[in-house]
Scaffold this motif. Structure first.
Motif, short mmCIF file in Angstrom:
data_model
loop_
_atom_site.label_atom_id
_atom_site.label_comp_id
_atom_site.label_asym_id
_atom_site.label_seq_id
_atom_site.Cartn_x
_atom_site.Cartn_y
_atom_site.Cartn_z
N GLU A 1 0.81 -1.21 0.00
CA GLU A 1 0.00 0.00 0.00
C GLU A 1 0.85 1.27 0.00
OE1 GLU A 1 -2.77 0.02 3.21
OE2 GLU A 1 -3.72 1.90 2.59
N TYR A 2 2.02 1.18 0.62
CA TYR A 2 2.83 2.37 0.81
C TYR A 2 4.19 2.20 0.13
CZ TYR A 2 -0.69 2.99 4.42
OH TYR A 2 -1.87 3.10 5.09
N TRP A 3 4.69 3.31 -0.40
CA TRP A 3 5.95 3.28 -1.14
C TRP A 3 6.81 4.48 -0.78
CZ3 TRP A 3 7.37 -0.66 -4.43
CH2 TRP A 3 6.38 -1.59 -4.73
N GLY A 4 8.12 4.26 -0.76
CA GLY A 4 9.06 5.36 -0.63
C GLY A 4 9.40 5.93 -1.99
N GLN A 5 10.27 6.95 -1.99
CA GLN A 5 10.66 7.62 -3.23
C GLN A 5 11.78 6.89 -3.95
OE1 GLN A 5 9.08 10.42 -4.60
NE2 GLN A 5 7.60 9.81 -3.05
N GLY A 6 12.53 6.08 -3.23
CA GLY A 6 13.57 5.29 -3.86
C GLY A 6 14.96 5.87 -3.68
N THR A 7 15.94 5.00 -3.87
CA THR A 7 17.34 5.40 -3.84
C THR A 7 18.05 4.70 -5.00
OG1 THR A 7 19.33 5.54 -2.44
CG2 THR A 7 18.00 3.56 -2.21
#
Length: 129
Positions: free
Chosen positions: A117-123
């Motif tokens: 359901e939830y996601w970060g912006q990434g690296t």
């Protein structure tokens, strides 16, 4: 409000190692699942690894088995991805994802991005040959 923030990406030579971190806030940790996916521009997200927050059960994508290790730190609300023996084909943006089901369940559906359901912006991770 759920927030996932990744860090630890960078440029590394083939054969090298990196450890990615994801700090999670606002989750119902007692029944959460955390995952790592990676994505190249213009392509779908690929599953990398997943872990159940409570029991520490894990799944890994076939291409990373034996090289990557997912772990979590309850005290710090952190999820880690230790990446060893990196290859140029590991180059991608790595994203942290979370799911907070109503019950403490775990299963193979957590290899699919639609389970989260939830996601970060990434690296970004770049592996040079």
């Amino acid at each position: 409000q759920v927030q996932l923030v990744e860090s630890g990406g960078g440029l590394v030579q083939a054969g090298g190692s990196l450890r990615l971190s994801c700090v999670a806030s606002g989750l119902a940790f007692s029944s959460s699942a955390l995952g790592w996916f990676r994505q190249i521009p213009g392509k779908d997200r690929d599953f990398v690894a997943a872990i159940s927050w409570k029991e520490g059960n894990t799944y890994y994508g076939d291409s990373v088995k034996g090289r990557f290790t997912i772990s979590r730190d309850h005290a710090k609300n952190m999820v880690y991805l230790q990446m060893n023996n990196l290859k140029p084909e590991d180059t991608a943006k790595y994203l942290c994802a979370a799911d907070t089901p109503a019950e403490d369940v775990w299963g193979s559906w957590y290899i699919a991005d639609f389970a989260y359901e939830y996601w970060g912006q990434g690296t970004q991770v770049t592996v040079s040959s």
